[in-house]
Design a protein around this motif. Structure first.
Motif, mmCIF file in Angstrom:
data_model
loop_
_atom_site.group_PDB
_atom_site.id
_atom_site.type_symbol
_atom_site.label_atom_id
_atom_site.label_comp_id
_atom_site.label_asym_id
_atom_site.label_seq_id
_atom_site.Cartn_x
_atom_site.Cartn_y
_atom_site.Cartn_z
ATOM 1 N N ALA A 114 -55.316 17.937 -30.828
ATOM 2 C CA ALA A 114 -54.477 16.893 -31.103
ATOM 3 C C ALA A 114 -54.557 15.712 -30.125
ATOM 4 C CB ALA A 114 -52.832 17.316 -31.124
ATOM 5 N N ALA A 115 -54.690 15.924 -28.736
ATOM 6 C CA ALA A 115 -54.740 14.710 -27.808
ATOM 7 C C ALA A 115 -56.053 14.275 -27.825
ATOM 8 C CB ALA A 115 -54.318 15.396 -26.351
ATOM 9 N N GLY A 116 -57.014 14.910 -28.451
ATOM 10 C CA GLY A 116 -58.316 14.293 -28.573
ATOM 11 C C GLY A 116 -58.495 13.232 -29.529
ATOM 12 N N THR A 117 -57.579 13.221 -30.518
ATOM 13 C CA THR A 117 -57.467 12.218 -31.484
ATOM 14 C C THR A 117 -57.329 10.900 -30.732
ATOM 15 O OG1 THR A 117 -55.367 12.734 -32.174
ATOM 16 C CG2 THR A 117 -57.196 13.907 -33.221
ATOM 17 N N GLY A 118 -56.492 10.830 -29.569
ATOM 18 C CA GLY A 118 -56.137 9.674 -29.098
ATOM 19 C C GLY A 118 -54.699 9.152 -29.577
ATOM 20 N N ALA A 119 -54.116 9.864 -30.407
ATOM 21 C CA ALA A 119 -52.924 9.486 -31.087
ATOM 22 C C ALA A 119 -51.802 9.740 -30.028
ATOM 23 C CB ALA A 119 -52.743 10.278 -32.314
ATOM 24 N N GLN A 120 -50.486 9.100 -30.258
ATOM 25 C CA GLN A 120 -49.499 9.439 -29.605
ATOM 26 C C GLN A 120 -48.935 10.658 -30.307
ATOM 27 O OE1 GLN A 120 -47.089 8.138 -26.960
ATOM 28 N NE2 GLN A 120 -46.483 10.191 -27.580
ATOM 29 N N ALA B 288 -60.835 13.264 -39.200
ATOM 30 C CA ALA B 288 -61.481 12.290 -40.082
ATOM 31 C C ALA B 288 -60.439 11.238 -40.503
ATOM 32 C CB ALA B 288 -61.992 12.997 -41.326
ATOM 33 N N PHE B 289 -59.153 11.478 -40.559
ATOM 34 C CA PHE B 289 -58.117 10.475 -40.911
ATOM 35 C C PHE B 289 -58.031 9.331 -39.696
ATOM 36 C CE2 PHE B 289 -53.622 9.735 -40.860
ATOM 37 C CZ PHE B 289 -53.467 8.666 -41.828
ATOM 38 N N ARG B 290 -58.209 9.847 -38.508
ATOM 39 C CA ARG B 290 -58.114 9.047 -37.337
ATOM 40 C C ARG B 290 -56.566 8.462 -36.918
ATOM 41 N NH1 ARG B 290 -60.242 4.634 -38.100
ATOM 42 N NH2 ARG B 290 -60.584 4.784 -40.089
ATOM 43 N N PRO B 291 -55.611 9.374 -36.738
ATOM 44 C CA PRO B 291 -54.352 8.986 -36.636
ATOM 45 C C PRO B 291 -54.033 8.364 -35.301
ATOM 46 C CG PRO B 291 -54.443 11.360 -36.169
ATOM 47 C CD PRO B 291 -55.825 10.929 -36.672
ATOM 48 N N ASP B 292 -53.066 7.274 -35.287
ATOM 49 C CA ASP B 292 -52.720 6.942 -34.077
ATOM 50 C C ASP B 292 -51.365 7.283 -33.726
ATOM 51 O OD1 ASP B 292 -51.343 5.296 -36.006
ATOM 52 O OD2 ASP B 292 -52.302 3.397 -35.162
ATOM 53 N N LEU B 293 -50.721 7.960 -34.679
ATOM 54 C CA LEU B 293 -49.347 8.881 -34.313
ATOM 55 C C LEU B 293 -49.574 10.040 -35.131
ATOM 56 C CD1 LEU B 293 -46.300 8.636 -33.383
ATOM 57 C CD2 LEU B 293 -45.493 7.781 -35.655
ATOM 58 N N LEU B 294 -49.375 11.442 -34.138
ATOM 59 C CA LEU B 294 -49.516 12.533 -34.855
ATOM 60 C C LEU B 294 -48.562 13.481 -34.543
ATOM 61 C CD1 LEU B 294 -51.485 14.802 -36.231
ATOM 62 C CD2 LEU B 294 -52.576 14.831 -34.031
ATOM 63 N N HIS B 295 -47.830 14.262 -35.513
ATOM 64 C CA HIS B 295 -46.932 15.029 -35.521
ATOM 65 C C HIS B 295 -47.606 16.580 -35.567
ATOM 66 C CE1 HIS B 295 -42.923 16.809 -35.006
ATOM 67 N NE2 HIS B 295 -43.283 17.764 -35.985
ATOM 68 N N LEU B 296 -47.367 17.421 -34.571
ATOM 69 C CA LEU B 296 -47.668 18.686 -34.677
ATOM 70 C C LEU B 296 -46.645 19.778 -34.187
ATOM 71 C CD1 LEU B 296 -49.712 19.575 -31.361
ATOM 72 C CD2 LEU B 296 -48.476 17.498 -31.718
ATOM 73 N N GLU C 167 -57.699 25.218 -40.464
ATOM 74 C CA GLU C 167 -57.805 24.640 -41.621
ATOM 75 C C GLU C 167 -57.330 23.232 -41.674
ATOM 76 O OE1 GLU C 167 -54.547 26.756 -43.528
ATOM 77 O OE2 GLU C 167 -55.695 28.888 -43.246
ATOM 78 N N GLN C 168 -56.848 22.477 -40.543
ATOM 79 C CA GLN C 168 -56.281 21.220 -40.734
ATOM 80 C C GLN C 168 -56.896 20.293 -39.756
ATOM 81 O OE1 GLN C 168 -51.816 21.448 -40.667
ATOM 82 N NE2 GLN C 168 -51.999 23.381 -41.344
ATOM 83 N N PHE C 169 -57.548 20.656 -38.725
ATOM 84 C CA PHE C 169 -58.108 19.796 -37.891
ATOM 85 C C PHE C 169 -59.195 18.789 -38.234
ATOM 86 C CE2 PHE C 169 -55.103 20.947 -34.532
ATOM 87 C CZ PHE C 169 -55.051 19.577 -33.929
ATOM 88 N N ASP C 170 -60.181 19.362 -39.099
ATOM 89 C CA ASP C 170 -61.207 18.669 -39.620
ATOM 90 C C ASP C 170 -60.771 17.543 -40.250
ATOM 91 O OD1 ASP C 170 -62.953 20.302 -38.492
ATOM 92 O OD2 ASP C 170 -63.642 21.181 -40.025
ATOM 93 N N ARG C 171 -59.730 17.555 -41.390
ATOM 94 C CA ARG C 171 -59.168 16.565 -42.044
ATOM 95 C C ARG C 171 -58.292 15.320 -41.219
ATOM 96 N NH1 ARG C 171 -55.310 18.395 -46.651
ATOM 97 N NH2 ARG C 171 -55.781 16.483 -47.226
ATOM 98 N N ILE C 172 -57.519 15.935 -39.920
ATOM 99 C CA ILE C 172 -56.792 15.084 -39.302
ATOM 100 C C ILE C 172 -57.940 14.428 -38.513
ATOM 101 C CG2 ILE C 172 -55.534 15.125 -37.195
ATOM 102 C CD1 ILE C 172 -53.804 15.083 -39.824
ATOM 103 N N ALA D 115 -45.437 19.650 -24.410
ATOM 104 C CA ALA D 115 -45.060 18.257 -24.705
ATOM 105 C C ALA D 115 -45.057 17.446 -23.433
ATOM 106 C CB ALA D 115 -43.465 18.144 -25.292
ATOM 107 N N SER D 116 -44.441 17.851 -22.165
ATOM 108 C CA SER D 116 -44.677 17.293 -21.042
ATOM 109 C C SER D 116 -46.088 17.145 -20.740
ATOM 110 C CB SER D 116 -43.757 18.131 -20.161
ATOM 111 O OG SER D 116 -43.856 17.496 -18.824
ATOM 112 N N GLU D 117 -46.698 17.943 -20.610
ATOM 113 C CA GLU D 117 -48.362 18.006 -19.974
ATOM 114 C C GLU D 117 -48.960 17.025 -20.850
ATOM 115 O OE1 GLU D 117 -52.056 20.935 -19.558
ATOM 116 O OE2 GLU D 117 -49.991 21.739 -19.864
ATOM 117 N N PHE D 118 -48.614 17.020 -22.409
ATOM 118 C CA PHE D 118 -49.686 16.340 -23.020
ATOM 119 C C PHE D 118 -49.017 15.052 -23.570
ATOM 120 C CE2 PHE D 118 -51.821 20.295 -23.334
ATOM 121 C CZ PHE D 118 -52.849 20.045 -23.439
ATOM 122 N N ASP D 119 -47.830 14.349 -22.857
ATOM 123 C CA ASP D 119 -47.335 13.141 -23.146
ATOM 124 C C ASP D 119 -46.723 13.079 -24.699
ATOM 125 O OD1 ASP D 119 -45.898 10.861 -22.135
ATOM 126 O OD2 ASP D 119 -47.691 9.443 -22.862
#
Length: 218
Positions: A126-132, A90-98, A83-88, A165-169
């Motif tokens: 989430a990591a694929g967006t390139g965001a922290q 498209a938003f192109r975050p550089d900081l993403l909380h999940l 439900e949420q990833f298409d919008r995220i 969290a450790s694996e995906f920094d």
């Protein structure tokens, strides 16, 4: 106690000073009610969830900040993804909380291998967006008494969160043993969601963890 006297809460000027050189300009949030900042008002605390509080702090140092929160109360991990990833994206975050998983373990017999696979898929996207990435563990004050093994369920979910969290920094804010778990005003009337007193502490702790990450990179 009020927000101004709470020893766990950063005052706005303190919080902004910690993030003065934050590079993030597009803050996104996905997940369930923890990501949504759901909770009852608490006397002495502003009626805001942690996410809106944090957005305000970051905007004070990044006035052009863009913010999108797609979190939905009650969402399970597969629903967050669907439900949420298409919008995220498209938003192109550089900081993403999940945050997700709390609703996955409220089942008669949760399959933790499946839960970890689903959470891993969410982290990969989430990591694929390139965001922290940022994430929280669940606090021990969160109790669903109908399940006799609830403490074990929380511990196992938190262990998965820490590994991913450790694996995906991802920047991890660990609330399992935080002292605010002992506070009588921590939770809302439902005994599940943090009140705005808890939300205020969560926002401050996230600021501290991100400031630590920024300090390590300087």
């Amino acid at each position: 106690m009020t927000e101004e006297t709470d020893p766990f809460c950063l005052q706005p000027v303190e919080a902004a000073a910690l993030l003065y050189d934050a590079p993030w300009q597009r803050f996104g949030v996905i997940g369930d009610s923890l990501s949504a900042g759901t909770g009852d008002p608490a006397p002495g605390y502003a009626p805001l969830g942690w996410c809106d509080r944090f957005e305000g702090i970051l905007r004070s140092v990044r006035p052009d900040l863009a913010y999108l929160n797609t979190a939905r109360v009650g969402a399970r991990t597969p629903e967050v993804v669907a439900e949420q990833f298409d919008r995220i994206r498209a938003f192109r975050p550089d900081l993403l909380h999940l945050n997700s998983g709390a609703n996955d373990i409220v089942r008669r017999d949760p399959d933790f291998d499946e839960i970890e696979r689903e959470l891993r898929h969410m982290y990969e996207l989430a990591a694929g967006t390139g965001a922290q990435l940022t994430v929280f563990t669940l606090g021990r004050a969160y109790v669903v008494p109908v399940f006799a093994d609830w403490h074990d369920r929380l511990s196992r979910l938190n262990d998965i969160t820490r590994r991913l969290a450790s694996e995906f920094d991802a920047v991890l804010t660990d609330f399992w043993d935080h002292d605010f778990n002992n506070r009588p005003n921590l939770l809302s009337a439902d005994g599940i969601h943090f009140s705005t007193a808890g939300q205020a502490v969560i926002a401050s702790e996230l600021v501290k963890q991100l400031a630590h990450r920024l300090g390590s990179a300087r």
